[in-house]
Write a protein that holds these residues in place. Structure first.
Motif, short mmCIF file in Angstrom:
data_model
loop_
_atom_site.label_atom_id
_atom_site.label_comp_id
_atom_site.label_asym_id
_atom_site.label_seq_id
_atom_site.Cartn_x
_atom_site.Cartn_y
_atom_site.Cartn_z
N ASP A 75 0.83 -1.20 0.00
CA ASP A 75 0.00 0.00 0.00
C ASP A 75 0.87 1.26 0.00
O ASP A 75 1.98 1.27 0.54
N HIS A 76 0.32 2.32 -0.59
CA HIS A 76 0.94 3.65 -0.57
C HIS A 76 2.35 3.64 -1.16
O HIS A 76 3.28 4.20 -0.59
N VAL A 77 2.46 3.01 -2.33
CA VAL A 77 3.73 2.94 -3.05
C VAL A 77 3.63 3.84 -4.28
O VAL A 77 2.61 3.87 -4.95
N LEU A 78 4.71 4.59 -4.55
CA LEU A 78 4.78 5.39 -5.77
C LEU A 78 5.89 4.85 -6.65
O LEU A 78 7.04 4.73 -6.20
N ILE A 79 5.53 4.52 -7.88
CA ILE A 79 6.48 4.01 -8.87
C ILE A 79 6.60 5.08 -9.95
O ILE A 79 5.64 5.38 -10.66
N GLY A 80 7.76 5.68 -10.04
CA GLY A 80 7.97 6.85 -10.88
C GLY A 80 7.99 6.57 -12.37
O GLY A 80 8.01 5.41 -12.81
N PRO A 81 7.98 7.63 -13.18
CA PRO A 81 8.03 7.49 -14.64
C PRO A 81 9.26 6.69 -15.07
O PRO A 81 10.34 6.83 -14.51
N LEU A 82 9.05 5.81 -16.04
CA LEU A 82 10.11 5.01 -16.65
C LEU A 82 10.78 4.03 -15.68
O LEU A 82 11.79 3.43 -16.02
N ALA A 97 11.84 6.05 -7.53
CA ALA A 97 11.91 7.28 -8.30
C ALA A 97 12.03 7.01 -9.80
O ALA A 97 12.16 5.85 -10.25
N THR A 98 12.02 8.08 -10.56
CA THR A 98 12.12 8.01 -12.02
C THR A 98 13.31 7.14 -12.46
O THR A 98 14.42 7.29 -11.97
N GLY A 99 13.02 6.21 -13.37
CA GLY A 99 14.07 5.41 -13.99
C GLY A 99 14.70 4.36 -13.11
O GLY A 99 15.73 3.79 -13.49
N THR A 100 14.13 4.05 -11.96
CA THR A 100 14.71 2.99 -11.13
C THR A 100 14.47 1.63 -11.78
O THR A 100 13.54 1.46 -12.57
N ARG A 101 15.29 0.66 -11.41
CA ARG A 101 15.17 -0.71 -11.92
C ARG A 101 15.22 -1.67 -10.73
O ARG A 101 16.16 -1.63 -9.94
N VAL A 102 14.20 -2.53 -10.64
CA VAL A 102 14.15 -3.53 -9.57
C VAL A 102 14.02 -4.89 -10.26
O VAL A 102 13.07 -5.11 -11.01
N PHE A 103 14.96 -5.79 -9.97
CA PHE A 103 15.06 -7.05 -10.71
C PHE A 103 14.45 -8.23 -9.96
O PHE A 103 14.16 -8.16 -8.77
N ASN A 104 14.33 -9.34 -10.67
CA ASN A 104 13.68 -10.56 -10.21
C ASN A 104 14.20 -11.02 -8.85
O ASN A 104 15.40 -11.05 -8.61
N GLY A 105 13.27 -11.38 -7.99
CA GLY A 105 13.61 -11.92 -6.68
C GLY A 105 14.00 -10.87 -5.67
O GLY A 105 14.31 -11.20 -4.53
N ALA A 106 14.00 -9.60 -6.04
CA ALA A 106 14.34 -8.54 -5.08
C ALA A 106 13.20 -8.34 -4.09
O ALA A 106 12.03 -8.65 -4.39
#
Length: 199
Positions: A75-82, A97-106
């Protein structure tokens, strides 16, 4: 636009707002008071994908689950542009934030802040209230948060995490790695040929 994929249709809470140019595909649950902005893509590629309440997915962000790595966003998560999230768990009150990358299993702990252009690598866990600075990389177990110029340390941790083995089931030393990877992954993605619009 919404699509049925692999026999599953998106389920969107009536209080959520989804821009007409967003794409929602497959076994996706979007909770109450979520805002999905223009160009966002939320796609369940064989695994469940769930957004809690009050999640904001900004323009052109990508969220993708896999058969081995479902996605859960609290809940209450913001996923930025790109930004992109692939096969990860994001706890409550996280800012990507903008342009972040979160990969598998993180796994990103509650109230963490992943700043502009930062990366949370494969199978990396951020404890609650962790900050990953602008352009830095969170990688490995034990967790290391490193600036991009410390590439050798990041690369060493990445080798231990075994991206091609974990994500694609292929050994990094395979002589024709990219041939096998693209052919295998292409066959998996071809399942979209049977998708159909819903709603």
């Amino acid at each position: 636009m919404q699509f049925a994929h692999l026999g599953a249709e998106p389920r969107i809470h009536p209080d959520a707002v989804v821009a007409p140019s967003a794409v929602i595909s497959g076994d996706v649950v979007i909770g109450p008071d979520c805002q999905i902005l223009h160009g966002a893509v939320i796609t369940a590629e064989g695994g469940a994908l769930t957004l809690g309440s009050h999640v904001i997915v900004m323009e052109n962000a990508l969220i993708r689950s896999t058969a081995t790595n479902p996605v859960h966003i609290g809940d209450h998560v913001l996923i930025g542009p790109l930004a992109s999230v692939s096969g990860a768990t994001i706890e409550d009150e996280v800012f990507l934030a903008t342009g972040t990358r979160v990969f598998n299993g993180a796994h990103i702990g509650a109230r963490s802040d992943v700043r502009i252009g930062a990366i949370v690598h494969l199978r990396t866990t951020l404890p609650p209230e962790t900050v990953v600075p602008i352009g830095w990389v969170a990688v490995g177990a034990p967790l290391r948060i490193l600036p991009a110029e410390r590439h050798e340390e990041i690369e060493a941790a990445q080798r231990e995490l075994d991206f091609p083995g974990y994500v694609f089931g292929l050994d990094r030393q395979t002589p024709d790695l990219m041939v096998q990877l693209t052919e295998r992954y292409g066959r998996s993605l071809a399942r979209h040929a049977d998708d159909r619009p819903v709603g």
